[in-house]
Design a protein around this motif. Sequence first.
Motif, short mmCIF file in Angstrom:
data_model
loop_
_atom_site.label_atom_id
_atom_site.label_comp_id
_atom_site.label_asym_id
_atom_site.label_seq_id
_atom_site.Cartn_x
_atom_site.Cartn_y
_atom_site.Cartn_z
N LEU A 132 103.86 158.40 -9.14
CA LEU A 132 103.79 156.91 -9.85
C LEU A 132 104.08 156.66 -11.37
O LEU A 132 104.72 156.23 -12.07
CB LEU A 132 103.10 156.20 -9.23
N GLY A 133 102.82 158.13 -12.03
CA GLY A 133 102.38 157.93 -13.14
C GLY A 133 103.72 157.88 -13.86
O GLY A 133 103.92 157.84 -14.93
N GLY A 134 104.13 159.07 -13.32
CA GLY A 134 105.49 159.92 -14.44
C GLY A 134 106.56 158.81 -14.53
O GLY A 134 107.24 158.47 -15.06
N VAL A 135 106.67 157.86 -13.03
CA VAL A 135 107.37 156.84 -13.51
C VAL A 135 107.20 155.76 -14.33
O VAL A 135 107.71 155.48 -15.17
CB VAL A 135 108.03 156.13 -12.26
N ILE A 136 106.30 155.16 -14.36
CA ILE A 136 105.50 154.61 -15.71
C ILE A 136 106.06 155.01 -17.16
O ILE A 136 106.25 154.42 -17.84
CB ILE A 136 104.10 153.95 -15.17
N TRP A 137 105.39 156.02 -17.36
CA TRP A 137 105.84 157.08 -18.61
C TRP A 137 107.08 157.35 -18.87
O TRP A 137 107.41 156.41 -19.64
CB TRP A 137 105.23 158.41 -18.53
N ALA A 138 108.26 157.69 -17.89
CA ALA A 138 109.44 157.59 -18.42
C ALA A 138 110.03 156.14 -17.94
O ALA A 138 110.37 156.10 -19.17
CB ALA A 138 109.93 158.78 -16.88
N TRP A 171 102.71 152.86 -30.96
CA TRP A 171 102.45 153.67 -29.23
C TRP A 171 101.18 154.25 -28.89
O TRP A 171 100.46 153.95 -28.31
CB TRP A 171 103.85 153.94 -28.86
N GLY A 172 100.54 155.31 -30.00
CA GLY A 172 99.46 156.29 -29.43
C GLY A 172 97.82 154.81 -29.84
O GLY A 172 97.57 155.08 -28.63
N SER A 173 98.03 154.07 -30.75
CA SER A 173 97.02 153.39 -30.68
C SER A 173 97.03 151.93 -29.97
O SER A 173 96.44 151.50 -28.97
CB SER A 173 97.35 152.29 -31.92
N SER A 174 98.29 151.86 -28.85
CA SER A 174 98.90 151.30 -27.75
C SER A 174 98.13 151.47 -26.65
O SER A 174 96.99 151.25 -25.42
CB SER A 174 100.03 150.21 -28.12
N SER A 175 98.36 153.18 -26.49
CA SER A 175 98.09 153.57 -25.87
C SER A 175 96.56 153.59 -25.77
O SER A 175 95.57 153.38 -24.29
CB SER A 175 98.12 155.35 -25.25
N LEU A 176 96.44 154.18 -26.71
CA LEU A 176 94.19 153.02 -26.82
C LEU A 176 93.15 152.38 -26.86
O LEU A 176 92.75 152.02 -25.47
CB LEU A 176 93.95 154.29 -28.20
N LEU A 177 94.88 151.86 -26.68
CA LEU A 177 94.36 149.87 -25.89
C LEU A 177 93.91 150.10 -24.74
O LEU A 177 92.99 149.72 -23.64
CB LEU A 177 95.03 148.86 -26.67
N MET A 178 94.80 150.68 -23.82
CA MET A 178 95.07 150.17 -22.82
C MET A 178 94.11 150.94 -22.05
O MET A 178 93.21 151.01 -20.72
CB MET A 178 96.56 151.18 -22.55
N GLY A 179 93.44 152.71 -22.81
CA GLY A 179 92.79 153.37 -22.58
C GLY A 179 91.10 152.97 -22.61
O GLY A 179 89.89 153.19 -21.70
N TRP A 180 91.41 152.59 -23.92
CA TRP A 180 89.46 152.07 -24.33
C TRP A 180 89.58 150.68 -24.90
O TRP A 180 88.46 150.50 -26.54
CB TRP A 180 88.69 153.26 -24.36
N LEU A 182 102.37 151.20 -21.18
CA LEU A 182 103.05 152.20 -20.26
C LEU A 182 102.29 153.86 -19.98
O LEU A 182 102.45 154.07 -18.99
CB LEU A 182 104.26 152.23 -20.04
N TYR A 183 102.46 154.19 -21.57
CA TYR A 183 101.91 155.56 -21.72
C TYR A 183 100.62 155.56 -21.33
O TYR A 183 99.84 156.20 -20.27
CB TYR A 183 102.12 156.16 -23.16
N GLY A 184 99.63 154.85 -21.74
CA GLY A 184 98.10 154.88 -21.28
C GLY A 184 98.34 154.23 -19.96
O GLY A 184 97.28 155.15 -19.28
N SER A 185 98.96 153.90 -19.35
CA SER A 185 98.60 154.31 -17.78
C SER A 185 99.42 155.01 -16.97
O SER A 185 98.41 155.03 -15.39
CB SER A 185 99.13 152.44 -17.39
N SER A 186 99.81 155.69 -17.57
CA SER A 186 100.60 156.58 -16.61
C SER A 186 99.36 157.40 -15.69
O SER A 186 100.00 158.35 -14.60
CB SER A 186 101.53 157.28 -17.90
N PHE A 187 98.90 157.14 -16.18
CA PHE A 187 97.82 158.44 -16.32
C PHE A 187 96.67 157.95 -14.90
O PHE A 187 95.69 158.64 -13.78
CB PHE A 187 96.53 159.04 -16.93
N THR A 188 96.57 156.81 -14.16
CA THR A 188 96.37 155.99 -14.04
C THR A 188 95.87 156.27 -12.49
O THR A 188 95.40 156.72 -11.47
CB THR A 188 96.34 154.80 -13.57
#
Length: 317
Positions: A66-72, A94-103, A171-177
């Motif tokens: 599922l994480g791969g689907v989110i990333w793709a 998108w790196g900063s947005s990914s960081l936003l998702m994680g922290w 989406l990238y930031g949540s792909s490892f959930t």
Amino acid sequence: MTHFAYGIAANVVAVLLYGSNFVPVKRIETGDGMFFQWINCAAIWVVSMVGDLMLQSPKFYPFAMLGGVIWATGNIAVVPIVKAIGLGLGILIWGSSSLLMGWASSSGLIFFFVKTDVELHPDSESIPLLIDRRTNSGSYGPSSSEFWIDLIGPKTRRFIGCLLAVVSGLLYGSSFTPILYIKSHSSCHDSMFHGASVYDLDYVYAQCSGIFVASTVYFAIYCAAMNNRPRVYSRAILPGLLSGLMWALATYCWFLANNYLSAVISFPIVTAGYGLVAALWGSLVFKEIKGLTNCFIFFLASCAVLTGSLLTAISKL
């Protein structure tokens, strides 16, 4: 201290590879990007298969796909993003947005005010990233080379590019959930994931399988929408494979760093670090950011993101 050094070294390699993985296609035409993303994801999957064999094929958890689907899903917007706002700014946002998702960090919004110089129709000596030009491109498909991002005004294009970058980053930031969920429930006796591995590298193949399956489905839908006449760019094949190889190796390094430092430390370092590497490529090599004011704003924003990520990591040591 040895584990800390190994973790930092793995993070550095991941940052360099993530920040540079789109450089091979900087001067290669990819059209609307759908063919490129499929080639890119195919390379990622092949590398993960080799890694899975080297790890002696640990137990496969379909939920991790599922994480791969989110990333793709986030990855299909890469080409429009970079066409709209450039390599450096796109990856930074998108790196900063990914960081936003994680922290819970909103640093990515600062970069919206940095004006990038991404021309749609340059001269032949200065071809920007992923420009959709048909001459000598080795492309196959409809004769029209117009792409929707090329047809809108500069301000609208910039806004859409930034918006897509933010969404892709989330989406990238949540792909490892899914992987974190499996690991967190490995010790729960009433969970279907009881006894699951806590070693991050054991889940790379499952996630990359999800990436390839999702990208293939998206490409098939695209082919159907194009009446089985997709825009295929032969010159993008080898660069796309190299880009996928770099991304997969970076992911292995990142997951390895997680085992040495924990995800709380490595996540902010990598997500902010690769954005800065890409920004340096875009500003110093490809001249996407011009003008003293823009460079100054870019410098301040970069320092803010880097300082925030390092403070987050250090606070957990």
